[in-house]
Scaffold this motif. Sequence first.
Motif, mmCIF file in Angstrom:
data_model
loop_
_atom_site.group_PDB
_atom_site.id
_atom_site.type_symbol
_atom_site.label_atom_id
_atom_site.label_comp_id
_atom_site.label_asym_id
_atom_site.label_seq_id
_atom_site.Cartn_x
_atom_site.Cartn_y
_atom_site.Cartn_z
ATOM 1 N N ALA A 1 0.753 -1.384 0.037
ATOM 2 C CA ALA A 1 -0.075 -0.013 0.130
ATOM 3 C C ALA A 1 0.944 1.514 0.037
ATOM 4 O O ALA A 1 1.790 1.361 0.536
ATOM 5 C CB ALA A 1 -0.933 -0.003 1.274
ATOM 6 N N ASP A 2 0.401 2.244 -0.666
ATOM 7 C CA ASP A 2 1.171 3.565 -0.718
ATOM 8 C C ASP A 2 0.310 4.630 0.439
ATOM 9 O O ASP A 2 -0.592 4.194 0.963
ATOM 10 C CB ASP A 2 1.207 4.240 -2.001
ATOM 11 N N LEU A 3 1.168 5.708 0.426
ATOM 12 C CA LEU A 3 0.606 6.887 1.474
ATOM 13 C C LEU A 3 -1.039 7.088 1.335
ATOM 14 O O LEU A 3 -1.703 7.520 2.094
ATOM 15 C CB LEU A 3 1.563 7.832 1.728
ATOM 16 N N ARG A 4 -1.171 7.237 -0.117
ATOM 17 C CA ARG A 4 -2.677 7.535 -0.382
ATOM 18 C C ARG A 4 -3.687 6.310 0.160
ATOM 19 O O ARG A 4 -4.731 6.995 0.688
ATOM 20 C CB ARG A 4 -2.817 7.842 -1.882
ATOM 21 N N VAL A 5 -3.435 5.269 -0.075
ATOM 22 C CA VAL A 5 -3.987 4.180 0.575
ATOM 23 C C VAL A 5 -4.108 4.286 2.249
ATOM 24 O O VAL A 5 -5.388 4.255 2.737
ATOM 25 C CB VAL A 5 -3.590 3.102 0.408
ATOM 26 N N TYR A 6 -3.009 4.549 2.706
ATOM 27 C CA TYR A 6 -3.072 4.783 4.178
ATOM 28 C C TYR A 6 -3.885 6.126 4.852
ATOM 29 O O TYR A 6 -4.397 5.992 5.808
ATOM 30 C CB TYR A 6 -1.685 5.119 4.892
ATOM 31 N N ALA A 7 -3.811 7.112 3.970
ATOM 32 C CA ALA A 7 -4.659 8.454 4.069
ATOM 33 C C ALA A 7 -6.113 8.086 4.297
ATOM 34 O O ALA A 7 -6.803 8.261 5.130
ATOM 35 C CB ALA A 7 -4.305 9.493 3.130
ATOM 36 N N GLY B 1 4.991 15.332 -1.866
ATOM 37 C CA GLY B 1 5.292 14.317 -3.022
ATOM 38 C C GLY B 1 5.523 12.686 -2.755
ATOM 39 O O GLY B 1 5.819 12.177 -3.489
ATOM 40 N N GLY B 2 5.117 12.517 -1.742
ATOM 41 C CA GLY B 2 5.382 11.191 -1.167
ATOM 42 C C GLY B 2 4.267 10.281 -1.228
ATOM 43 O O GLY B 2 4.337 9.127 -0.873
ATOM 44 N N GLY B 3 3.216 10.573 -2.018
ATOM 45 C CA GLY B 3 1.936 9.754 -2.034
ATOM 46 C C GLY B 3 2.009 8.406 -2.569
ATOM 47 O O GLY B 3 1.395 7.544 -2.204
ATOM 48 N N ASP B 4 3.051 8.360 -3.552
ATOM 49 C CA ASP B 4 2.878 6.949 -4.172
ATOM 50 C C ASP B 4 4.007 6.019 -3.378
ATOM 51 O O ASP B 4 4.338 4.970 -3.833
ATOM 52 C CB ASP B 4 3.280 7.034 -5.508
ATOM 53 N N ARG B 5 4.579 6.637 -2.481
ATOM 54 C CA ARG B 5 5.558 5.808 -1.433
ATOM 55 C C ARG B 5 4.919 4.991 -0.503
ATOM 56 O O ARG B 5 3.777 5.221 0.014
ATOM 57 C CB ARG B 5 6.737 6.676 -1.174
ATOM 58 N N GLY B 6 5.834 4.089 0.190
ATOM 59 C CA GLY B 6 5.156 3.315 1.388
ATOM 60 C C GLY B 6 5.184 3.969 2.696
ATOM 61 O O GLY B 6 5.543 5.032 2.816
ATOM 62 N N PHE B 7 4.776 3.438 3.654
ATOM 63 C CA PHE B 7 4.468 4.104 5.017
ATOM 64 C C PHE B 7 5.692 4.501 5.564
ATOM 65 O O PHE B 7 5.933 5.443 6.255
ATOM 66 C CB PHE B 7 4.063 3.033 5.935
#
Length: 285
Positions: free
Chosen positions: A233-239, A273-279
């Motif tokens: 999951a990326d940070l957008r999913v966590y958000a 700019g880190g939305g596509d990165r991991g937790f």
Amino acid sequence: MKKAIAVLGLGAMGSAIAACLIEDGAEVVVWNRKPEKAQRMQELGARTADSATAACGQADVVIVVTATPIDLAADFKELGERLKGKTVVNLATGRPSEVQALDQIVSGVGAKFVNGTIQCFPPDIGTENAVILFGADEKIWRDAEPILRKIAPQSTYISARSDVPNVLDIGLTGTFVFGAGAAFLEGLRFVVNSGVSVDELRDLIPTYIAGQSKFIEGLFESVAASDYQAGGADLRVYARATGIFQQAQEDIGQPPRILKALREQILSSIELGGGDRGFAALFNH
């Protein structure tokens, strides 16, 4: 030859340390700002001193268990060369900068300095549950080790830098362990307030702990490798997920303080700019 040991500071931890050493047969001298606190140690067999400097003068090893590492800085400066050859062991909780300051004072007059952070509670002192992390010149640590293992059998030497135990104490014990504990209690409160009994959860706790352990190990390896790419999951999913979790707590009138702070950090990282990165990308933001 038996070494005389001074214990400076007789709060709950200092008293436990002094009592442990007395019971082991050590020659112990104690001091506390409030003399009445030394009375029980005297009854157990310790000598009492009317000042910190007097206690130091009677000892080969000085254990500091005051409120902060630099509470007695002025006393050690006053002793000056009279500290030469003695070993000063700081076990007072403090900032790395305070430990560095005390190390400079003590080492500057030819005394030996060892610093430790206690990873247990007063009743654990002297038992196999007692753990203290130590930083010092390794030879100095080896010389002091037999005495220190009387206090905490599971003592661990971790660094030649005296302040490293405090760096870990703040970063891992304070921020991670305390923070995780607070987050667990916030989550548990939500579950209970939602009508689920504590007893229903008991058998599930090991499952959640195992999952958390795997999650933390993965984060550590990501940081160690400087690899912050998303896995599952990326940070957008966590958000999105934390937004739902936050709203669920608010639905039952429970303030999601920790969850809200986490989501704000995630959103901030996305904005950078880190939305596509991991937790693990939160490490850099």
